[in-house]
Design a protein around this motif. Structure first.
Motif, PDB file in Angstrom:
ATOM      1  N   GLY A  87      16.605  12.476 -42.469  1.00 60.27           N
ATOM      2  CA  GLY A  87      17.786  12.517 -43.332  1.00 60.27           C
ATOM      3  C   GLY A  87      18.488  11.197 -43.553  1.00 60.27           C
ATOM      4  O   GLY A  87      19.624  11.178 -44.037  1.00 60.27           O
ATOM      5  N   ARG A  88      17.849  10.086 -43.239  1.00 56.00           N
ATOM      6  CA  ARG A  88      18.479   8.789 -43.464  1.00 56.00           C
ATOM      7  C   ARG A  88      18.645   8.553 -44.955  1.00 56.00           C
ATOM      8  O   ARG A  88      17.690   8.683 -45.727  1.00 56.00           O
ATOM      9  CB  ARG A  88      17.621   7.669 -42.852  1.00 56.00           C
ATOM     10  N   VAL A  89      19.855   8.224 -45.359  1.00 52.23           N
ATOM     11  CA  VAL A  89      20.147   7.854 -46.736  1.00 52.23           C
ATOM     12  C   VAL A  89      20.701   6.440 -46.697  1.00 52.23           C
ATOM     13  O   VAL A  89      21.683   6.178 -46.002  1.00 52.23           O
ATOM     14  CB  VAL A  89      21.170   8.817 -47.381  1.00 52.23           C
ATOM     15  N   ARG A  90      20.058   5.554 -47.420  1.00 48.32           N
ATOM     16  CA  ARG A  90      20.509   4.156 -47.414  1.00 48.32           C
ATOM     17  C   ARG A  90      21.619   3.977 -48.430  1.00 48.32           C
ATOM     18  O   ARG A  90      21.459   4.245 -49.605  1.00 48.32           O
ATOM     19  CB  ARG A  90      19.338   3.225 -47.708  1.00 48.32           C
ATOM     20  N   GLY A  91      22.761   3.532 -47.932  1.00 48.14           N
ATOM     21  CA  GLY A  91      23.912   3.281 -48.790  1.00 48.14           C
ATOM     22  C   GLY A  91      24.461   1.909 -48.464  1.00 48.14           C
ATOM     23  O   GLY A  91      23.762   0.912 -48.562  1.00 48.14           O
ATOM     24  N   ARG A  92      25.676   1.886 -47.995  1.00 54.04           N
ATOM     25  CA  ARG A  92      26.358   0.651 -47.636  1.00 54.04           C
ATOM     26  C   ARG A  92      25.601  -0.069 -46.520  1.00 54.04           C
ATOM     27  O   ARG A  92      25.163   0.540 -45.555  1.00 54.04           O
ATOM     28  CB  ARG A  92      27.770   0.988 -47.158  1.00 54.04           C
ATOM     29  N   ARG A  93      25.449  -1.382 -46.646  1.00 60.67           N
ATOM     30  CA  ARG A  93      24.796  -2.169 -45.596  1.00 60.67           C
ATOM     31  C   ARG A  93      25.581  -2.009 -44.302  1.00 60.67           C
ATOM     32  O   ARG A  93      26.798  -2.134 -44.284  1.00 60.67           O
ATOM     33  CB  ARG A  93      24.740  -3.637 -45.994  1.00 60.67           C
ATOM     34  N   TRP A  94      24.872  -1.728 -43.227  1.00 63.42           N
ATOM     35  CA  TRP A  94      25.430  -1.498 -41.891  1.00 63.42           C
ATOM     36  C   TRP A  94      26.361  -0.287 -41.865  1.00 63.42           C
ATOM     37  O   TRP A  94      27.206  -0.157 -40.984  1.00 63.42           O
ATOM     38  CB  TRP A  94      26.143  -2.730 -41.335  1.00 63.42           C
ATOM     39  N   GLY A  95      26.185   0.606 -42.838  1.00 61.80           N
ATOM     40  CA  GLY A  95      27.039   1.783 -42.930  1.00 61.80           C
ATOM     41  C   GLY A  95      26.537   2.930 -42.074  1.00 61.80           C
ATOM     42  O   GLY A  95      25.576   2.791 -41.305  1.00 61.80           O
ATOM     43  N   PRO A  96      27.194   4.093 -42.188  1.00 64.08           N
ATOM     44  CA  PRO A  96      26.826   5.265 -41.386  1.00 64.08           C
ATOM     45  C   PRO A  96      25.389   5.703 -41.655  1.00 64.08           C
ATOM     46  O   PRO A  96      24.886   5.550 -42.766  1.00 64.08           O
ATOM     47  CB  PRO A  96      27.807   6.345 -41.862  1.00 64.08           C
ATOM     48  N   ARG A  97      24.755   6.248 -40.618  1.00 66.24           N
ATOM     49  CA  ARG A  97      23.376   6.721 -40.771  1.00 66.24           C
ATOM     50  C   ARG A  97      23.062   7.781 -39.738  1.00 66.24           C
ATOM     51  O   ARG A  97      23.546   7.731 -38.619  1.00 66.24           O
ATOM     52  CB  ARG A  97      22.393   5.569 -40.667  1.00 66.24           C
ATOM     53  N   THR A  98      22.226   8.737 -40.165  1.00 63.81           N
ATOM     54  CA  THR A  98      21.778   9.770 -39.226  1.00 63.81           C
ATOM     55  C   THR A  98      20.873   9.160 -38.176  1.00 63.81           C
ATOM     56  O   THR A  98      20.929   9.528 -37.006  1.00 63.81           O
ATOM     57  CB  THR A  98      21.012  10.896 -39.947  1.00 63.81           C
ATOM     58  N   ILE A  99      20.035   8.216 -38.602  1.00 63.79           N
ATOM     59  CA  ILE A  99      19.118   7.559 -37.669  1.00 63.79           C
ATOM     60  C   ILE A  99      18.777   6.175 -38.221  1.00 63.79           C
ATOM     61  O   ILE A  99      18.676   5.988 -39.430  1.00 63.79           O
ATOM     62  CB  ILE A  99      17.828   8.393 -37.425  1.00 63.79           C
ATOM     63  N   ASP A 100      18.626   5.242 -37.312  1.00 62.78           N
ATOM     64  CA  ASP A 100      18.200   3.897 -37.656  1.00 62.78           C
ATOM     65  C   ASP A 100      17.133   3.497 -36.649  1.00 62.78           C
ATOM     66  O   ASP A 100      17.346   3.616 -35.437  1.00 62.78           O
ATOM     67  CB  ASP A 100      19.387   2.929 -37.583  1.00 62.78           C
ATOM     68  N   LEU A 101      15.985   3.090 -37.134  1.00 67.20           N
ATOM     69  CA  LEU A 101      14.895   2.616 -36.280  1.00 67.20           C
ATOM     70  C   LEU A 101      14.600   1.174 -36.663  1.00 67.20           C
ATOM     71  O   LEU A 101      14.345   0.885 -37.836  1.00 67.20           O
ATOM     72  CB  LEU A 101      13.635   3.464 -36.481  1.00 67.20           C
ATOM     73  N   ASP A 102      14.664   0.284 -35.688  1.00 64.22           N
ATOM     74  CA  ASP A 102      14.383  -1.126 -35.929  1.00 64.22           C
ATOM     75  C   ASP A 102      13.240  -1.579 -35.048  1.00 64.22           C
ATOM     76  O   ASP A 102      13.267  -1.371 -33.829  1.00 64.22           O
ATOM     77  CB  ASP A 102      15.609  -1.992 -35.610  1.00 64.22           C
ATOM     78  N   LEU A 103      12.254  -2.220 -35.648  1.00 62.18           N
ATOM     79  CA  LEU A 103      11.168  -2.823 -34.891  1.00 62.18           C
ATOM     80  C   LEU A 103      11.686  -4.166 -34.375  1.00 62.18           C
ATOM     81  O   LEU A 103      11.917  -5.093 -35.148  1.00 62.18           O
ATOM     82  CB  LEU A 103       9.927  -2.997 -35.767  1.00 62.18           C
ATOM     83  N   LEU A 104      11.905  -4.239 -33.073  1.00 61.02           N
ATOM     84  CA  LEU A 104      12.529  -5.410 -32.462  1.00 61.02           C
ATOM     85  C   LEU A 104      11.505  -6.458 -32.053  1.00 61.02           C
ATOM     86  O   LEU A 104      11.660  -7.638 -32.351  1.00 61.02           O
ATOM     87  CB  LEU A 104      13.337  -4.983 -31.225  1.00 61.02           C
ATOM     88  N   ILE A 105      10.483  -6.004 -31.336  1.00 53.67           N
ATOM     89  CA  ILE A 105       9.458  -6.886 -30.783  1.00 53.67           C
ATOM     90  C   ILE A 105       8.117  -6.182 -30.928  1.00 53.67           C
ATOM     91  O   ILE A 105       8.025  -4.977 -30.696  1.00 53.67           O
ATOM     92  CB  ILE A 105       9.739  -7.185 -29.297  1.00 53.67           C
ATOM     93  N   TYR A 106       7.100  -6.949 -31.270  1.00 49.41           N
ATOM     94  CA  TYR A 106       5.735  -6.420 -31.373  1.00 49.41           C
ATOM     95  C   TYR A 106       4.842  -7.383 -30.608  1.00 49.41           C
ATOM     96  O   TYR A 106       4.479  -8.458 -31.125  1.00 49.41           O
ATOM     97  CB  TYR A 106       5.314  -6.307 -32.837  1.00 49.41           C
ATOM     98  N   GLY A 107       4.529  -7.023 -29.359  1.00 52.41           N
ATOM     99  CA  GLY A 107       3.736  -7.900 -28.512  1.00 52.41           C
ATOM    100  C   GLY A 107       4.385  -9.258 -28.413  1.00 52.41           C
ATOM    101  O   GLY A 107       5.593  -9.375 -28.200  1.00 52.41           O
TER     102      GLY A 107
END
Length: 168
Positions: A87-107
């Motif tokens: 249910g993530r809906v992209r609106g305002r930058r850094w705004g409210p979100r049901t879920i946020d997944l960020d790839l931080l490090i890859y190996g």
């Protein structure tokens, strides 16, 4: 890790809408169920003040350690699809979100393309990333930024972050 094709990656998870903790739990289950991905462990969850756009509810954040056979861009696409399915809906930058997944490090990869930057370009500035990451990998050195445990300690002194009660 017996399979040399597997890479250890770290994924940041956050939610500040709906049942925040359930949103994170669902995201972890779906991530673990995805082909080519296994959630090894997740850090404790933290209640964190919003950064950027502050006119919103606090977040619940954590970091997961995953093993993956997916290439970085494929893992990112999977994560974006999981966000959409939850249910993530992209609106305002850094705004409210049901879920946020960020790839931080890859190996040990360093990637800088229009689609993906790894390590995540702002992770070293955010207690909501560094504190749970330090719970999982306190000895991890981030090139140009330093040790995760030291970064977490200094950020937690200036940004609002609280351990969740009854952390699961």
């Amino acid at each position: 890790m017996n399979n040399p094709a597997l890479v250890v990656a770290y994924v940041g998870l956050g939610s500040n809408m709906g049942d925040k903790s359930a949103n994170i739990s669902k995201a972890l289950v779906l991530l673990d169920a995805a082909p080519g991905v296994r959630v090894v462990r997740a850090a404790p969850r933290y209640r964190t003040a919003p950064i950027g756009y502050t006119g919103q509810d606090w977040f619940i954040n954590t970091v997961a350690e995953v093993e993956t056979s997916l290439q970085p861009l494929d893992l990112l696409k999977l994560m974006l699809n999981l966000e959409n399915s939850l249910g993530r809906v992209r609106g305002r930058r850094w705004g409210p979100r049901t879920i946020d997944l960020d790839l931080l490090i890859y190996g040990r990869e360093i990637i800088n393309t229009p689609e993906l930057v790894i390590p995540h370009p702002r992770m070293h500035e955010r207690a909501f990333v560094m504190v749970p990451l330090a719970d999982l990998a306190p000895e991890l050195e981030l090139p140009g930024w330093g040790n995760t445990a030291e970064l977490a300690l200094s950020l937690a002194k200036v940004q609002l972050i609280e351990p969740m009660e009854n952390n699961i």
